[in-house]
Scaffold this motif. Structure first.
Motif, PDB file in Angstrom:
ATOM      1  N   ARG A 181      -2.835   7.170   6.559  1.00  0.00           N
ATOM      2  CA  ARG A 181      -1.966   6.170   5.944  1.00  0.00           C
ATOM      3  C   ARG A 181      -1.313   5.316   7.023  1.00  0.00           C
ATOM      4  NH1 ARG A 181      -3.741   5.332   1.569  1.00  0.00           N
ATOM      5  NH2 ARG A 181      -1.864   4.087   1.241  1.00  0.00           N
ATOM      6  N   PRO A 182      -0.873   4.118   6.687  1.00  0.00           N
ATOM      7  CA  PRO A 182      -0.195   3.289   7.687  1.00  0.00           C
ATOM      8  C   PRO A 182       1.163   3.872   8.081  1.00  0.00           C
ATOM      9  CG  PRO A 182      -0.067   2.270   5.512  1.00  0.00           C
ATOM     10  CD  PRO A 182      -1.006   3.434   5.389  1.00  0.00           C
ATOM     11  N   GLU A 218       0.831  -1.209   0.000  1.00  0.00           N
ATOM     12  CA  GLU A 218       0.000   0.000   0.000  1.00  0.00           C
ATOM     13  C   GLU A 218       0.864   1.258   0.000  1.00  0.00           C
ATOM     14  OE1 GLU A 218      -2.932   0.151   3.083  1.00  0.00           O
ATOM     15  OE2 GLU A 218      -3.343  -2.001   2.965  1.00  0.00           O
ATOM     16  N   VAL A 219       1.931   1.244   0.784  1.00  0.00           N
ATOM     17  CA  VAL A 219       2.841   2.387   0.855  1.00  0.00           C
ATOM     18  C   VAL A 219       3.409   2.691  -0.532  1.00  0.00           C
ATOM     19  CG1 VAL A 219       5.083   3.156   1.731  1.00  0.00           C
ATOM     20  CG2 VAL A 219       3.445   2.074   3.287  1.00  0.00           C
ATOM     21  N   ASN A 267       6.273  10.987   2.298  1.00  0.00           N
ATOM     22  CA  ASN A 267       5.627   9.812   2.871  1.00  0.00           C
ATOM     23  C   ASN A 267       4.188  10.107   3.281  1.00  0.00           C
ATOM     24  OD1 ASN A 267       7.335   7.231   3.309  1.00  0.00           O
ATOM     25  ND2 ASN A 267       8.776   8.890   3.768  1.00  0.00           N
ATOM     26  N   PHE A 268       3.898  11.382   3.605  1.00  0.00           N
ATOM     27  CA  PHE A 268       2.527  11.700   3.997  1.00  0.00           C
ATOM     28  C   PHE A 268       1.930  12.901   3.262  1.00  0.00           C
ATOM     29  CE2 PHE A 268       5.548  13.242   7.119  1.00  0.00           C
ATOM     30  CZ  PHE A 268       5.198  14.560   7.365  1.00  0.00           C
ATOM     31  N   GLY A 292       3.082  11.336  10.927  1.00  0.00           N
ATOM     32  CA  GLY A 292       2.521  12.091   9.813  1.00  0.00           C
ATOM     33  C   GLY A 292       1.708  11.204   8.878  1.00  0.00           C
ATOM     34  N   CYS A 293       2.213  10.016   8.634  1.00  0.00           N
ATOM     35  CA  CYS A 293       1.471   9.062   7.798  1.00  0.00           C
ATOM     36  C   CYS A 293       0.124   8.732   8.435  1.00  0.00           C
ATOM     37  CB  CYS A 293       2.283   7.786   7.607  1.00  0.00           C
ATOM     38  SG  CYS A 293       3.794   8.000   6.628  1.00  0.00           S
ATOM     39  N   GLU A 294       0.140   8.453   9.718  1.00  0.00           N
ATOM     40  CA  GLU A 294      -1.091   8.089  10.413  1.00  0.00           C
ATOM     41  C   GLU A 294      -2.094   9.239  10.400  1.00  0.00           C
ATOM     42  OE1 GLU A 294       0.181   6.850  14.260  1.00  0.00           O
ATOM     43  OE2 GLU A 294       1.123   5.002  13.523  1.00  0.00           O
TER      44      GLU A 294
END
Length: 299
Positions: free
Chosen positions: A263-264, A27-28, A208-209, A257-259
């Motif tokens: 996002r995971p 997914e990433v 990443n985010f 930041g992803c969360e």
């Protein structure tokens, strides 16, 4: 020009048992590609390569190459404290299908500039892949200085340098004196300054985010040379990037930041520990503010 746009050093998501979560890793990768990045870097420090076993790192290369499937460039971070391990990992990256390599100085050994040049050229000869140098003396203990650069610039496979020293005087030095080595943004807070000296690409942990937003910023600065709009966007990004770079918990903040973007992210591996409540609160606030301000400018 070899590199242009955003190259994201992707995180490594871990399951509750501490192992790599391969479904989430897919997914990433997919989300980065869907948001227009030019390349995905597997095995960077943002991916916690130093906390992975050699077998895990090689498995990541194989998995990522299959998942990327030539949709964007697959760059492999191949650094290790031991040179023989670095060469083994480099060849594993070639076998997996990497299109380029990210190469730093082996940490702790403190090689001379000539010794470091020999290390880089050895990797270039063995792999025959384009190399993006990674100058980060704060982590490796040595700088890729002028003697080093004069040697490696003669090798056509040494294509670029991710400059993460934080020394602004290096920008004109690199841009003017080593034109065969492309200048790549290596500090989250310094995108505007790098672009002013000709950088067209950014190894961007923030992507990443905020991948789409970072892609747009690099396009505005690198392709369009619209520094007025670029300054406006950087003003929005700066509180976030200050927290990332100066908060003392870079990886924890990236995963948070992803969360916060739905996002995971997940936990980090030892020796790093979870983020403290105060910094977590600050990070959540700055992400929310950044998201809202970026939306008002870009949409």
């Amino acid at each position: 020009m070899r590199f242009e746009g955003i190259y994201t050093p992707i995180i490594t998501p871990f399951a509750s048992n501490g192992e790599i979560d391969w479904d989430v890793y897919a997914e990433v990768i997919d989300w980065q590609i869907e948001n227009g990045v030019a390349g995905v870097i597997v095995g960077g420090s943002t991916g916690e390569f130093y906390a992975l076993s050699k077998e895990e790192r090689i498995q990541q290369f194989k998995f990522a190459a299959e998942r990327i499937n030539n949709r964007v460039e697959f760059m492999a971070g191949v650094n290790d404290i031991r040179v023989d391990e670095c060469l083994d990992i480099s060849m594993a990256a070639v076998d997996a299908g990497a299109k380029s390599l990210l190469v730093a100085a082996p940490p702790y050994s403190l090689p001379s500039e000539e010794e470091l040049a020999h290390h880089v050229i050895t990797i270039a000869k063995a792999t025959e892949l384009p190399i993006m140098l990674y100058n980060y003396p704060g982590r490796t203990g040595v700088e890729m200085g002028e003697d080093f650069l004069s040697i490696v610039a003669k090798n056509t496979l040494v294509a670029a340098i991710k400059e993460s020293s934080g020394d602004y005087s290096r920008l004109p030095l690199l841009s003017n004196n080593y034109p065969s080595i492309e200048l790549v943004v290596g500090g989250e807070e310094q995108v505007l300054e790098f672009a002013a000296w000709g950088a067209k690409s950014w190894v961007c942990a923030t992507a990443n985010f905020f991948p789409s937003e970072c892609v747009q910023l690099m396009d505005i600065l690198g392709k369009q040379s619209d520094f007025e709009k670029g300054r406006a966007l950087m003003s929005v990004f700066m509180p976030l990037m200050k927290t990332l770079e100066q908060g003392g918990k870079f990886l924890q903040c990236v995963k948070l930041g992803c969360e916060q973007q739905g996002r995971p992210g997940g936990k980090v591996r030892l020796p790093l520990l979870p983020i403290d409540d105060a910094l977590k609160k600050d990070m959540i606030s700055v992400i929310d503010n950044t998201r809202a301000s970026l939306h008002s400018i870009l949409n």
